[in-house]
Design a protein around this motif. Sequence first.
Motif, short mmCIF file in Angstrom:
data_model
loop_
_atom_site.label_atom_id
_atom_site.label_comp_id
_atom_site.label_asym_id
_atom_site.label_seq_id
_atom_site.Cartn_x
_atom_site.Cartn_y
_atom_site.Cartn_z
N TYR A 254 -30.16 51.79 23.36
CA TYR A 254 -30.65 52.47 22.17
C TYR A 254 -29.65 53.52 21.72
O TYR A 254 -28.71 53.87 22.45
CB TYR A 254 -32.02 53.11 22.43
CG TYR A 254 -32.02 54.30 23.37
CD1 TYR A 254 -31.91 55.61 22.89
CD2 TYR A 254 -32.14 54.12 24.75
CE1 TYR A 254 -31.91 56.70 23.75
CE2 TYR A 254 -32.14 55.21 25.61
CZ TYR A 254 -32.04 56.49 25.12
OH TYR A 254 -32.04 57.57 25.97
N GLY A 255 -29.84 54.02 20.51
CA GLY A 255 -28.96 55.05 19.98
C GLY A 255 -27.55 54.55 19.79
O GLY A 255 -27.27 53.35 19.68
N THR A 256 -26.60 55.48 19.76
CA THR A 256 -25.20 55.12 19.53
C THR A 256 -24.66 54.14 20.57
O THR A 256 -23.90 53.23 20.21
CB THR A 256 -24.32 56.39 19.51
OG1 THR A 256 -24.94 57.38 18.69
CG2 THR A 256 -22.95 56.09 18.95
N PRO A 257 -25.01 54.26 21.86
CA PRO A 257 -24.50 53.29 22.84
C PRO A 257 -24.84 51.84 22.51
O PRO A 257 -24.13 50.94 22.95
CB PRO A 257 -25.15 53.75 24.14
CG PRO A 257 -25.32 55.22 23.97
CD PRO A 257 -25.70 55.39 22.53
N SER A 258 -25.89 51.60 21.74
CA SER A 258 -26.22 50.22 21.37
C SER A 258 -25.10 49.60 20.53
O SER A 258 -24.91 48.38 20.54
CB SER A 258 -27.54 50.18 20.60
OG SER A 258 -27.43 50.82 19.33
N ARG A 259 -24.35 50.43 19.81
CA ARG A 259 -23.24 49.92 19.02
C ARG A 259 -22.08 49.50 19.91
O ARG A 259 -21.35 48.54 19.61
CB ARG A 259 -22.81 50.98 18.00
CG ARG A 259 -23.91 51.30 17.02
CD ARG A 259 -23.68 52.57 16.24
NE ARG A 259 -22.54 52.47 15.34
CZ ARG A 259 -22.30 53.33 14.36
NH1 ARG A 259 -23.13 54.35 14.15
NH2 ARG A 259 -21.25 53.20 13.59
N ILE A 260 -21.91 50.20 21.02
CA ILE A 260 -20.90 49.80 22.00
C ILE A 260 -21.29 48.46 22.61
O ILE A 260 -20.44 47.58 22.83
CB ILE A 260 -20.75 50.87 23.09
CG1 ILE A 260 -20.35 52.21 22.47
CG2 ILE A 260 -19.72 50.45 24.15
CD1 ILE A 260 -20.36 53.39 23.44
N VAL A 261 -22.59 48.28 22.86
CA VAL A 261 -23.09 47.01 23.40
C VAL A 261 -22.81 45.86 22.44
O VAL A 261 -22.44 44.76 22.87
CB VAL A 261 -24.60 47.12 23.72
CG1 VAL A 261 -25.19 45.75 24.02
CG2 VAL A 261 -24.83 48.07 24.88
N LEU A 262 -22.96 46.09 21.15
CA LEU A 262 -22.68 45.03 20.17
C LEU A 262 -21.22 44.58 20.25
O LEU A 262 -20.93 43.38 20.14
CB LEU A 262 -23.00 45.52 18.76
CG LEU A 262 -24.49 45.61 18.40
CD1 LEU A 262 -24.67 46.26 17.03
CD2 LEU A 262 -25.15 44.23 18.43
N ASN A 263 -20.31 45.52 20.46
CA ASN A 263 -18.90 45.14 20.64
C ASN A 263 -18.72 44.32 21.91
O ASN A 263 -17.95 43.35 21.92
CB ASN A 263 -18.02 46.40 20.71
CG ASN A 263 -17.89 47.10 19.37
OD1 ASN A 263 -17.97 46.46 18.33
ND2 ASN A 263 -17.69 48.40 19.38
N ALA A 264 -19.44 44.70 22.96
CA ALA A 264 -19.36 43.94 24.21
C ALA A 264 -19.90 42.52 24.02
O ALA A 264 -19.34 41.56 24.57
CB ALA A 264 -20.16 44.66 25.30
N ILE A 265 -20.95 42.38 23.25
CA ILE A 265 -21.54 41.05 22.99
C ILE A 265 -20.53 40.14 22.28
O ILE A 265 -20.42 38.95 22.59
CB ILE A 265 -22.84 41.19 22.19
CG1 ILE A 265 -23.94 41.77 23.10
CG2 ILE A 265 -23.29 39.85 21.61
CD1 ILE A 265 -25.20 42.17 22.38
N ASP A 266 -19.77 40.70 21.35
CA ASP A 266 -18.73 39.92 20.66
C ASP A 266 -17.66 39.46 21.65
O ASP A 266 -17.18 38.31 21.60
CB ASP A 266 -18.08 40.76 19.55
CG ASP A 266 -19.00 40.98 18.37
OD1 ASP A 266 -19.95 40.17 18.20
OD2 ASP A 266 -18.78 41.95 17.61
N LEU A 267 -17.28 40.34 22.59
CA LEU A 267 -16.29 39.96 23.60
C LEU A 267 -16.84 38.88 24.53
O LEU A 267 -16.12 37.98 24.95
CB LEU A 267 -15.88 41.19 24.41
CG LEU A 267 -15.12 42.30 23.65
CD1 LEU A 267 -14.89 43.50 24.55
CD2 LEU A 267 -13.81 41.77 23.10
#
Length: 355
Positions: A254-267
Amino acid sequence: MKVLMKGNEAICQGAINAGCKAFFGYPITPQSEIPEYMAKKMETVSGTFIQAESELAAIHMVYGAAATGIRAMTSSSSPGIALKQEGISYLAGADLPCVVVNVSRAGPGLGGILPSQADYFQATRGGGNGDYYLPVYAPSTANEAYELTVKAFDVADMYRTPVMILADGILGQMMEPVEINENEIESKIIEKNWAANGEMDKRPRNVVSSIDLVASGLEEKNLKRFEIYEKIKQNETMVDNGVKNGDTIAIVAYGTPSRIVLNAIDLLKEQGIKAALIRPITLWPYPYEVFANLPDSIDNILVCELSMGQMIEDVKLGVMGKYPVHFFGRCGGVIFTPEEIVEKVIEIESKKSKS
């Protein structure tokens, strides 16, 4: 109109466009831009700004303002919110609507000024004494911070409850385009017949208080409040669920870290691993139902937090033992990277293939 603003400033503008007329706060990093912005802007909307002498004073000023029926807000960061907990409990006990903003930092104690999500328990479990909850919104972008702040005031008034915006220090400080209309009130201000606003000649006298020394009376008030909480669960739960059939691992953040997770999902997609994000927007009420309706292709769930692991307990409650739940987190203000999340997912996937 799009305006480039910090997340802290977006929260302020959301409050103003929701009709907030009173702000009481105290400076503490990383939310000090909020009282700074409100000090400049409240006068332009015929509102009131007071920098209180302490966090305790600020939250009790909110109590007084909310009791008169106007829309009021306060903000702070982690240890400051801890100081406000007594007042928040009083607000909940008196059924007073208001908005409390926590732009969280690392702890425990004074900790450090870098971002953290270790205030999850404090936010979602009440924090102060007694039986109560707060609706808690966790924005992930500056624009969402603006929109959810507007919504927070509406929800507070609708259910007569304090509402919390739980942002992290990353969101508070970073700048993004925010879609706003600075000259438009975006909320519907409702009439508050319960308020203590000096109209005794027009209606019966209103008393706003959290005290009830008769056990049966206090029990009845608590039971009625929990009936309202059930309505909030039914009507206000929000989640961004990106899981679809064929995905094998759901990553919850949740929050801003969820955006980091989205980048990880692309990788991960580049490596042939089908992962998807579940992002709770309301941390209370928590979207437990989403975990009961995941596709059969899901084998594992990974929870990513900037803490030692707090939201993971709600994920486990939602999963009810149906899936293995794993954890990856950083704390103390250290922010995880997409590559670290990818490494954790590959570790989980390798253990699955061996079994």
